[in-house]
Design a protein around this motif. Structure first.
Motif, PDB file in Angstrom:
ATOM      1  N   ARG A   1       7.055  14.474   2.411  1.00  0.00           N
ATOM      2  CA  ARG A   1       6.018  14.245   1.399  1.00  0.00           C
ATOM      3  C   ARG A   1       4.905  13.379   1.991  1.00  0.00           C
ATOM      4  NH1 ARG A   1      10.337  17.242  -0.397  1.00  0.00           N
ATOM      5  NH2 ARG A   1      10.407  17.369  -2.697  1.00  0.00           N
ATOM      6  N   PRO A   2       3.706  13.537   1.472  1.00  0.00           N
ATOM      7  CA  PRO A   2       2.602  12.689   1.939  1.00  0.00           C
ATOM      8  C   PRO A   2       2.747  11.269   1.419  1.00  0.00           C
ATOM      9  CG  PRO A   2       1.870  14.069   0.128  1.00  0.00           C
ATOM     10  CD  PRO A   2       3.267  14.510   0.454  1.00  0.00           C
ATOM     11  N   SER A   3       1.921  10.390   1.945  1.00  0.00           N
ATOM     12  CA  SER A   3       1.950   8.989   1.520  1.00  0.00           C
ATOM     13  C   SER A   3       1.414   8.843   0.098  1.00  0.00           C
ATOM     14  CB  SER A   3       1.109   8.144   2.473  1.00  0.00           C
ATOM     15  OG  SER A   3      -0.262   8.512   2.356  1.00  0.00           O
ATOM     16  N   ALA A   4       1.739   7.740  -0.516  1.00  0.00           N
ATOM     17  CA  ALA A   4       1.255   7.466  -1.884  1.00  0.00           C
ATOM     18  C   ALA A   4      -0.264   7.400  -1.902  1.00  0.00           C
ATOM     19  CB  ALA A   4       1.871   6.169  -2.402  1.00  0.00           C
ATOM     20  N   GLU A   5      -0.877   6.853  -0.854  1.00  0.00           N
ATOM     21  CA  GLU A   5      -2.321   6.776  -0.777  1.00  0.00           C
ATOM     22  C   GLU A   5      -2.944   8.174  -0.740  1.00  0.00           C
ATOM     23  OE1 GLU A   5      -0.458   3.136   0.487  1.00  0.00           O
ATOM     24  OE2 GLU A   5      -0.233   5.214   1.199  1.00  0.00           O
ATOM     25  N   PHE A   6      -2.312   9.077  -0.024  1.00  0.00           N
ATOM     26  CA  PHE A   6      -2.822  10.455   0.045  1.00  0.00           C
ATOM     27  C   PHE A   6      -2.745  11.109  -1.333  1.00  0.00           C
ATOM     28  CE2 PHE A   6      -2.455  15.007   0.672  1.00  0.00           C
ATOM     29  CZ  PHE A   6      -3.359  15.296   1.686  1.00  0.00           C
TER      30      PHE A   6
END
Length: 240
Positions: free
Chosen positions: A137-142
């Motif tokens: 999964r991508p980062s929370a910021e992304f």
């Protein structure tokens, strides 16, 4: 030794044998004379041989004198000379290529991430057999920046692949949000379509339904192919 005296003596003995009228026979006489001239400094040797055959009537058959040519070198025995062969490892062996050299070097293929089945441009390809929990999964910021619902998107991709496999088609997928920041989204989509053989009318209809399906307020997910079903299953009919 006197060669002439020897010949005279032999002729006399033959005459006496003829007088006694002995049975017919042949006599071979070999007379050799060797003279050495080392004492007078010539340094040469002479060998003479005479062969005479006389029949019962005393007729001379043949006589010859042979003097060997000591100036010519002896001819080598051809049977003793080894014949060259093509099995000589030094003559026939081709030079070995350098270690690791190759005419057509091939770049190492990028291994897919766990749960993947292949890679396209370095991105892992998943299908209906893949475990969604293994997909990074991508980062929370992304997620916040792109206002992305990762879980809904992955579930729809998975349901699309399962539905299409049941219809005899392939619908492998790559999480497209992975390509957004690199700028190669369209190139990846093109190669993924080729991978799935998705450029046929049959594949398109199985995935999205017929071209004349109702849209807008008349939209019916049951006529929208596998993707319509996956959108409905994830509760996203309003976002079709």
């Amino acid at each position: 030794m006197n060669l002439q005296n020897l010949l005279d003596d032999e002729r006399a003995r033959e005459a006496r044998r003829q007088e006694r009228r002995t049975p017919r026979h042949r006599i071979a006489l070999v007379v050799g004379a060797v003279g050495a001239a080392m004492a007078i400094g010539t340094g040469a040797a002479l060998t003479a041989a005479a062969m005479s055959e006389i029949n019962a009537d005393g007729q001379e058959i043949a006589a010859s004198t042979v003097t060997p040519d000591v100036s010519a070198p002896a001819r080598p025995d051809t049977a003793a000379v080894p014949t060259p062969t093509t099995n000589d490892p030094l003559a026939s062996a081709a030079p070995a290529p350098a270690s690791g050299a190759t005419d057509d070097p091939v770049e190492d293929a990028v291994a897919p991430e766990p749960g993947g089945i292949a890679t396209i441009r370095g991105y892992t390809v998943y299908d209906e057999t893949s475990d969604l929990d293994l997909i990074p999964r991508p980062s929370a910021e992304f997620i916040e920046e792109w206002a992305l619902d990762v879980e809904v998107g992955l579930m729809q991709d998975h349901l699309d692949a399962v539905c299409m496999a049941e219809k005899g088609f392939k619908a492998a997928f790559i999480p497209m949000w992975q390509t957004w920041e690199t700028g190669d989204t369209m190139a990846v989509i093109d190669e993924l379509d080729t991978f799935n053989d998705a450029r046929t009318p049959e594949w398109h209809e199985a995935m999205f339904g017929a071209d004349d399906q109702p849209l807008g307020d008349a939209y019916d997910w049951q006529q929208a192919g596998c993707h319509g079903a996956s959108v409905h299953a994830t509760g996203m009919d309003g976002a079709h």
